[in-house]
Motif scaffolding. Structure first.
Motif, PDB file in Angstrom:
ATOM      1  N   THR A  91       0.851  -0.888  -0.232  1.00 35.82           N
ATOM      2  CA  THR A  91       0.118   0.232  -0.012  1.00 35.82           C
ATOM      3  C   THR A  91       0.599   1.161  -0.186  1.00 35.82           C
ATOM      4  O   THR A  91       0.424   2.231  -0.858  1.00 35.82           O
ATOM      5  N   VAL A  92       2.145   0.763   0.419  1.00 31.88           N
ATOM      6  CA  VAL A  92       2.948   3.026   0.328  1.00 31.88           C
ATOM      7  C   VAL A  92       4.435   2.242  -0.561  1.00 31.88           C
ATOM      8  O   VAL A  92       4.994   1.195  -0.553  1.00 31.88           O
ATOM      9  N   ASN A  93       4.008   2.913  -1.873  1.00 28.27           N
ATOM     10  CA  ASN A  93       5.272   3.228  -2.327  1.00 28.27           C
ATOM     11  C   ASN A  93       6.316   3.960  -2.656  1.00 28.27           C
ATOM     12  O   ASN A  93       6.173   4.961  -2.450  1.00 28.27           O
ATOM     13  N   ASN A 134      23.448 -11.651   2.229  1.00 29.90           N
ATOM     14  CA  ASN A 134      25.052 -11.245   2.822  1.00 29.90           C
ATOM     15  C   ASN A 134      25.544  -9.544   1.337  1.00 29.90           C
ATOM     16  O   ASN A 134      26.643  -9.644   1.046  1.00 29.90           O
ATOM     17  N   ASN A 135      24.257  -8.635   1.456  1.00 28.35           N
ATOM     18  CA  ASN A 135      24.335  -8.268   1.035  1.00 28.35           C
ATOM     19  C   ASN A 135      24.843  -7.469  -0.679  1.00 28.35           C
ATOM     20  O   ASN A 135      25.294  -7.213  -1.470  1.00 28.35           O
ATOM     21  N   THR A 136      24.405  -9.006  -1.286  1.00 27.72           N
ATOM     22  CA  THR A 136      24.807  -9.500  -3.031  1.00 27.72           C
ATOM     23  C   THR A 136      23.131 -10.446  -3.202  1.00 27.72           C
ATOM     24  O   THR A 136      23.257 -10.942  -2.947  1.00 27.72           O
ATOM     25  N   ALA A 137      22.731  -9.258  -4.438  1.00 32.80           N
ATOM     26  CA  ALA A 137      21.584 -10.041  -5.066  1.00 32.80           C
ATOM     27  C   ALA A 137      21.349 -10.835  -5.437  1.00 32.80           C
ATOM     28  O   ALA A 137      22.248 -11.551  -6.386  1.00 32.80           O
ATOM     29  N   LEU A 138      21.110 -12.387  -5.275  1.00 34.00           N
ATOM     30  CA  LEU A 138      21.054 -14.233  -6.441  1.00 34.00           C
ATOM     31  C   LEU A 138      20.260 -13.854  -6.989  1.00 34.00           C
ATOM     32  O   LEU A 138      20.565 -14.377  -7.994  1.00 34.00           O
ATOM     33  N   ALA A 139      18.724 -12.934  -6.687  1.00 33.12           N
ATOM     34  CA  ALA A 139      17.950 -13.915  -8.012  1.00 33.12           C
ATOM     35  C   ALA A 139      16.794 -12.144  -7.380  1.00 33.12           C
ATOM     36  O   ALA A 139      16.816 -11.450  -6.713  1.00 33.12           O
ATOM     37  N   GLY A 140      16.343 -12.351  -8.652  1.00 36.37           N
ATOM     38  CA  GLY A 140      15.018 -11.501  -9.124  1.00 36.37           C
ATOM     39  C   GLY A 140      15.132 -10.251 -10.225  1.00 36.37           C
ATOM     40  O   GLY A 140      16.483 -10.735 -10.912  1.00 36.37           O
ATOM     41  N   ASN A 141      14.288  -9.864 -10.112  1.00 30.72           N
ATOM     42  CA  ASN A 141      14.663  -8.796 -11.528  1.00 30.72           C
ATOM     43  C   ASN A 141      13.221  -7.616 -11.672  1.00 30.72           C
ATOM     44  O   ASN A 141      12.399  -7.600 -10.654  1.00 30.72           O
ATOM     45  N   VAL A 142      13.473  -7.074 -13.306  1.00 27.78           N
ATOM     46  CA  VAL A 142      12.359  -6.494 -12.326  1.00 27.78           C
ATOM     47  C   VAL A 142      10.853  -6.392 -12.201  1.00 27.78           C
ATOM     48  O   VAL A 142      10.802  -7.553 -13.448  1.00 27.78           O
ATOM     49  N   PHE A 143      10.127  -5.628 -11.673  1.00 29.63           N
ATOM     50  CA  PHE A 143       9.084  -6.274 -11.272  1.00 29.63           C
ATOM     51  C   PHE A 143       8.410  -5.520 -11.081  1.00 29.63           C
ATOM     52  O   PHE A 143       7.980  -4.118 -10.328  1.00 29.63           O
ATOM     53  N   THR A 144       7.078  -4.927 -12.071  1.00 31.05           N
ATOM     54  CA  THR A 144       6.712  -4.165 -12.250  1.00 31.05           C
ATOM     55  C   THR A 144       4.966  -4.204 -11.286  1.00 31.05           C
ATOM     56  O   THR A 144       4.399  -5.183 -12.322  1.00 31.05           O
ATOM     57  N   TYR A 145       4.709  -3.945 -10.323  1.00 31.22           N
ATOM     58  CA  TYR A 145       3.573  -3.912  -9.730  1.00 31.22           C
ATOM     59  C   TYR A 145       2.704  -2.428  -9.582  1.00 31.22           C
ATOM     60  O   TYR A 145       3.372  -1.962  -9.802  1.00 31.22           O
ATOM     61  N   SER A 146       1.436  -3.036  -8.853  1.00 31.97           N
ATOM     62  CA  SER A 146       0.599  -2.470  -8.560  1.00 31.97           C
ATOM     63  C   SER A 146       0.296  -2.617  -7.000  1.00 31.97           C
ATOM     64  O   SER A 146       0.139  -3.751  -6.530  1.00 31.97           O
ATOM     65  N   THR A 147       0.326  -0.544  -6.667  1.00 31.54           N
ATOM     66  CA  THR A 147       0.078  -1.102  -4.653  1.00 31.54           C
ATOM     67  C   THR A 147      -1.475  -0.882  -5.103  1.00 31.54           C
ATOM     68  O   THR A 147      -2.162  -1.165  -6.015  1.00 31.54           O
ATOM     69  N   GLY A 203       5.178  -1.938   3.821  1.00 28.06           N
ATOM     70  CA  GLY A 203       4.203  -1.013   3.955  1.00 28.06           C
ATOM     71  C   GLY A 203       2.634  -1.613   3.673  1.00 28.06           C
ATOM     72  O   GLY A 203       3.128  -1.862   1.993  1.00 28.06           O
ATOM     73  N   GLY A 204       1.843  -2.255   4.083  1.00 24.07           N
ATOM     74  CA  GLY A 204       0.951  -3.105   2.997  1.00 24.07           C
ATOM     75  C   GLY A 204       0.757  -4.671   3.909  1.00 24.07           C
ATOM     76  O   GLY A 204       0.738  -5.088   5.233  1.00 24.07           O
ATOM     77  N   TYR A 205       0.421  -5.436   3.123  1.00 18.97           N
ATOM     78  CA  TYR A 205      -0.546  -6.511   3.794  1.00 18.97           C
ATOM     79  C   TYR A 205      -0.173  -8.056   3.384  1.00 18.97           C
ATOM     80  O   TYR A 205       1.065  -8.106   2.095  1.00 18.97           O
ATOM     81  N   ILE A 206      -0.157  -9.104   4.366  1.00 14.68           N
ATOM     82  CA  ILE A 206       0.632 -10.096   4.061  1.00 14.68           C
ATOM     83  C   ILE A 206      -0.333 -11.394   3.968  1.00 14.68           C
ATOM     84  O   ILE A 206      -0.556 -11.377   5.496  1.00 14.68           O
ATOM     85  N   ASP A 207      -0.216 -12.219   2.846  1.00 13.85           N
ATOM     86  CA  ASP A 207      -1.485 -13.699   4.009  1.00 13.85           C
ATOM     87  C   ASP A 207      -1.059 -14.349   3.649  1.00 13.85           C
ATOM     88  O   ASP A 207      -0.192 -15.241   2.875  1.00 13.85           O
ATOM     89  N   ASP A 208      -1.199 -15.592   4.024  1.00 12.82           N
ATOM     90  CA  ASP A 208      -0.813 -16.929   3.956  1.00 12.82           C
ATOM     91  C   ASP A 208       0.754 -17.314   4.112  1.00 12.82           C
ATOM     92  O   ASP A 208       1.552 -17.772   2.267  1.00 12.82           O
ATOM     93  N   LEU A 209       1.679 -17.139   4.841  1.00 12.12           N
ATOM     94  CA  LEU A 209       3.368 -17.591   4.503  1.00 12.12           C
ATOM     95  C   LEU A 209       3.425 -18.476   4.762  1.00 12.12           C
ATOM     96  O   LEU A 209       3.186 -19.266   5.591  1.00 12.12           O
ATOM     97  N   ARG A 210       3.677 -19.780   4.085  1.00 13.84           N
ATOM     98  CA  ARG A 210       4.440 -21.055   4.292  1.00 13.84           C
ATOM     99  C   ARG A 210       5.597 -20.998   3.989  1.00 13.84           C
ATOM    100  O   ARG A 210       6.395 -20.540   2.952  1.00 13.84           O
TER     101      ARG A 210
END
Length: 244
Positions: A91-93, A134-147, A203-210
């Motif tokens: 909810t927070v960008n 350890n301060n190095t990005a191992l995985a991920g990429n551009v992710f265009t999300y909407s709040t 800032g926002g919501y998290i549901d069903d963490l496994r």
């Protein structure tokens, strides 16, 4: 499939937190401490509420436990496979990192040189999802999300390969690494870990963490779960669980 109802414990589940619970539903029965974070009924993916984090200092925390020692991956070995998945809504960008969860060592460093976390980065690489170790990005990429939009996120290590999935689709790059993920500090949800403290609060919501240890639940693109996750799991094809 990407879940359309609440996740349940499957084989090797080490943590399962539903939106309206202040406890762990897995057999591990971890004690979950809520600091500021509260279940709110104005938003939920399943059930009547979801965990709300204000983006300032709200978080959940669990004391160190070896259930969250994921060790080092290795080619040809599935021993240290794992899957972290949840639904989240921001909810927070803002213009900085916001972490969904993380774990570090209780040391005096201040540069995340001894910690791992999953975060959305709006600073160095705008609108990207990252798994930082350890301060190095191992995985991920551009992710265009909407709040104010729900997303199903899963981070999977299969042997020594890390892959992010958003709504069942792998982000375009994966990473091969044998880095050891064992840390001795507190496990934080809704924040990252640094020098024993929580930071990068989301800032926002998290549901069903496994969290599933010793099992790569998804090994290829999949349709976001369309039913409750159960205690058994089979696979008919790459990344296509018939009963999750």
């Amino acid at each position: 499939d990407v879940p359309t109802s609440r996740l349940t414990a499957i084989t090797n589940t080490k943590l399962l937190i539903h939106s309206n619970q202040t406890y762990d539903s897995s057999d591990s029965n971890h004690h979950v401490i809520a600091s500021g974070a509260i279940p709110k009924s104005d938003q939920s993916k399943y059930g009547e509420s979801s965990w709300y984090f204000d983006g300032s200092d709200d978080h959940l925390e669990i004391a160190h436990n070896t259930d969250f020692d994921f060790g080092a991956g290795a080619s040809g070995s599935t021993t240290n496979d794992f899957t972290i998945e949840c639904w989240f809504m921001r909810t927070v960008n803002n213009s900085s990192y916001q972490a969904l969860l993380g774990k570090g060592n209780d040391t005096g460093n201040t540069q995340y040189t001894d910690a791992w976390f999953i975060a959305i980065d709006n600073s160095g690489q705008a609108n990207s999802l990252k798994f930082s170790v350890n301060n190095t990005a191992l995985a991920g990429n551009v992710f265009t999300y909407s709040t104010n939009t729900w997303y199903h996120l899963s981070l999977v290590r299969s042997e020594d390969v890390f892959t992010f999935y958003i709504n069942g689709t792998a982000l375009s790059n994966t990473s091969t690494s044998t880095v050891n993920l064992n840390k001795t500090g507190v496990f934080y949800i809704g924040a990252g870990a640094n020098a024993g403290a929580h930071e990068l609060n989301i800032g926002g919501y998290i549901d069903d963490l496994r969290i599933t240890k010793g099992l790569a639940v998804y090994t290829g693109n999949f349709t976001a779960p369309s039913g409750p996750l159960t205690t058994t799991w089979t696979q008919t094809g790459s990344g296509t669980p018939t009963n999750n």
